[in-house]
Motif scaffolding. Structure first.
Motif, PDB file in Angstrom:
ATOM      1  N   ILE A 184      23.831  10.266  49.838  1.00  0.00           N
ATOM      2  CA  ILE A 184      22.997   9.684  50.675  1.00  0.00           C
ATOM      3  C   ILE A 184      23.859   9.838  52.006  1.00  0.00           C
ATOM      4  CG2 ILE A 184      21.437   7.981  51.579  1.00  0.00           C
ATOM      5  CD1 ILE A 184      20.603   7.162  48.631  1.00  0.00           C
ATOM      6  N   ASP A 185      25.014   9.258  51.921  1.00  0.00           N
ATOM      7  CA  ASP A 185      25.799   9.034  53.249  1.00  0.00           C
ATOM      8  C   ASP A 185      26.109  10.603  53.748  1.00  0.00           C
ATOM      9  OD1 ASP A 185      25.827   6.228  52.893  1.00  0.00           O
ATOM     10  OD2 ASP A 185      27.694   6.374  52.003  1.00  0.00           O
TER      11      ASP A 185
ATOM     12  N   ILE B 174      24.180  13.162  37.233  1.00  0.00           N
ATOM     13  CA  ILE B 174      23.176  11.892  37.642  1.00  0.00           C
ATOM     14  C   ILE B 174      23.233  11.399  38.738  1.00  0.00           C
ATOM     15  CG2 ILE B 174      24.790  10.135  36.588  1.00  0.00           C
ATOM     16  CD1 ILE B 174      20.900  10.325  35.828  1.00  0.00           C
ATOM     17  N   SER B 175      24.171  11.322  39.632  1.00  0.00           N
ATOM     18  CA  SER B 175      24.466  10.738  40.858  1.00  0.00           C
ATOM     19  C   SER B 175      23.606  11.370  41.862  1.00  0.00           C
ATOM     20  CB  SER B 175      25.765  10.623  41.313  1.00  0.00           C
ATOM     21  OG  SER B 175      26.363  12.174  41.372  1.00  0.00           O
TER      22      SER B 175
ATOM     23  N   TYR C 275      17.603  11.392  44.583  1.00  0.00           N
ATOM     24  CA  TYR C 275      16.524  12.486  45.257  1.00  0.00           C
ATOM     25  C   TYR C 275      15.571  11.507  45.791  1.00  0.00           C
ATOM     26  CZ  TYR C 275      18.102  17.204  43.644  1.00  0.00           C
ATOM     27  OH  TYR C 275      18.737  18.167  43.881  1.00  0.00           O
ATOM     28  N   ASP C 276      14.970  10.561  45.268  1.00  0.00           N
ATOM     29  CA  ASP C 276      13.888   9.873  45.676  1.00  0.00           C
ATOM     30  C   ASP C 276      14.259   9.315  46.957  1.00  0.00           C
ATOM     31  OD1 ASP C 276      12.351  10.249  43.459  1.00  0.00           O
ATOM     32  OD2 ASP C 276      12.787   8.125  42.384  1.00  0.00           O
TER      33      ASP C 276
ATOM     34  N   GLN D 147      13.334   9.004  52.728  1.00  0.00           N
ATOM     35  CA  GLN D 147      14.025   8.609  54.015  1.00  0.00           C
ATOM     36  C   GLN D 147      13.791  10.073  54.892  1.00  0.00           C
ATOM     37  OE1 GLN D 147      17.478   6.815  53.629  1.00  0.00           O
ATOM     38  NE2 GLN D 147      16.739   5.686  51.787  1.00  0.00           N
ATOM     39  N   ASP D 148      13.088  11.197  54.202  1.00  0.00           N
ATOM     40  CA  ASP D 148      13.031  12.223  55.084  1.00  0.00           C
ATOM     41  C   ASP D 148      14.495  12.972  55.362  1.00  0.00           C
ATOM     42  OD1 ASP D 148      10.371  12.464  55.239  1.00  0.00           O
ATOM     43  OD2 ASP D 148      10.316  11.101  56.842  1.00  0.00           O
ATOM     44  N   LEU D 149      15.429  12.649  54.561  1.00  0.00           N
ATOM     45  CA  LEU D 149      16.768  13.539  54.687  1.00  0.00           C
ATOM     46  C   LEU D 149      16.822  14.710  54.207  1.00  0.00           C
ATOM     47  CD1 LEU D 149      19.186  10.022  53.729  1.00  0.00           C
ATOM     48  CD2 LEU D 149      18.742  11.299  56.029  1.00  0.00           C
TER      49      LEU D 149
END
Length: 355
Positions: free
Chosen positions: A117-118, A158-159, A164-165, A170-172
């Motif tokens: 995510i980062d 798995i990470s 994904y969700d 968050q529209d990333l």
């Protein structure tokens, strides 16, 4: 024996990067690889020399002791002949971009969903679109998969799966938007005037207008157009063999015999036969010239690839069926063509009901 090599690479925005690759070989076998990318050649050279001296003096970490980072898997993938030969241009570009990102420095076993995510947040802050960032995530997942299957590292995807969700909500990341852009008749005429002027001003003459018309009439990608050789031309059937046509299920060897309809055959025949290729030009130079003229004319949101859709649309408008158009465009999955068709004729079911 340790050695280094430097490769010069030009990014899409025109900036130049220098990748320094350090290797240790013994009896022709690669024992160790390491790479870094720099903006300056001198910096790349200095780092390469220092690493060679350090390795020669102090040795290098072995597989058992060295941390296995995402970047090291990228290096392995790019130096593995079997993997490298299966990678397309887009994935190779993404791999090289990822190798310069912070996430490439992480140990495989340390990568968590928040790292994914980062990474996506950083890419978004740099102006990268969600669909492009989604490619990064897909490639990271692929790297984790081959780290286990090809290189024997006990890691899991798995990470990425667990991220994904959050990434979607968050529209990333997002799926690529479906384009329906077609050039208008006026835009095509203005482009031809501008392209003709550009061709006259360049020392290395590129027949932009022939290429533009041929791209529309043949429904080919510009890379496919620039790969056609005279040996690929079938005079009897007025067709050409398009080699290695893009197919997500098959990276190479996907050859197709494509009929040259409309004026495509005439454009092909009038090209000078002083090269093995019919259109012996660099595809990037062609698209760069197109983009330069397009921007000067103030034509917005038109890509060279949109000419392919324009060609398919014209075939539908002339009454060709979906399977006949697919024979020209090379689509294995006709869903894309079905979307083009339904955009052109949204009222076809109403008209059929009236009949």
């Amino acid at each position: 024996m340790a050695s280094y090599s430097i490769q010069k690479r030009e990014k899409a925005d025109g900036t130049v990067r220098h990748r320094c690759l350090v290797r240790v070989k013994k009896n022709g076998k690669i024992l160790y690889t390491e790479q870094r990318t720099f903006t300056k050649y001198a910096a790349a050279e200095a780092w390469g020399k220092d690493r060679v001296i350090d390795i020669e003096s102090n040795g290098f970490a072995t597989e058992d002791t060295a941390p296995i980072t995402l970047g090291s898997i990228i290096s392995k993938a790019l130096t593995d002949e079997n993997i490298d030969s299966s990678i397309g241009r887009s994935k190779r570009f993404c791999l090289r971009l990822l190798s310069d990102c912070d996430i490439a420095k992480l140990n495989l076993t340390d990568i968590k969903p928040h790292h994914i995510i980062d990474h996506c947040k950083l890419r978004r802050s740099a102006g990268t679109g969600p669909s492009t960032i989604a490619v990064d995530v897909s490639v990271i997942r692929w790297l984790l998969r081959i780290a286990k299957s090809n290189f024997g590292h006990e890691v899991s995807q798995i990470s990425v799966i667990e991220a994904y969700d959050a990434l979607y909500s968050q529209d990333l990341i997002a799926k690529s938007g479906k384009r329906s852009r077609r050039p208008t008749t006026d835009e095509i005429e203005r482009l031809k005037v501008g392209l003709a002027a550009r061709a006259d001003q360049r020392a290395a003459h590129i027949p932009y207008i022939d290429l533009l018309d041929f791209s529309i009439l043949s429904c080919m990608r510009i890379g496919e157009v620039c790969r056609i050789t005279w040996d690929d031309v079938d005079e009897a059937q007025k067709a050409v063999i398009v080699r290695d046509r893009k197919d997500p299920r098959k990276k190479a060897g996907n050859h197709m015999l494509v009929p040259m309809l409309g004026g495509a055959w005439e454009i092909l025949q009038k090209q000078p036969r002083n090269d093995a290729r019919v259109f012996p030009y660099n595809e990037r130079s062609v698209t760069a010239g197109f983009q330069r003229v397009r921007n000067e004319l103030g034509i917005e949101d038109l890509r060279y690839h949109d000419l392919r859709r324009e060609g398919a649309s014209r075939l539908f408008e002339k009454g060709y069926s979906i399977d006949e158009v697919a024979q020209v465009t090379g689509h294995r999955n006709i869903n894309t063509l079905w979307q083009v068709y339904t955009e052109l004729f949204p009222k076809r079911l109403h008209d059929k009901f009236k009949d």
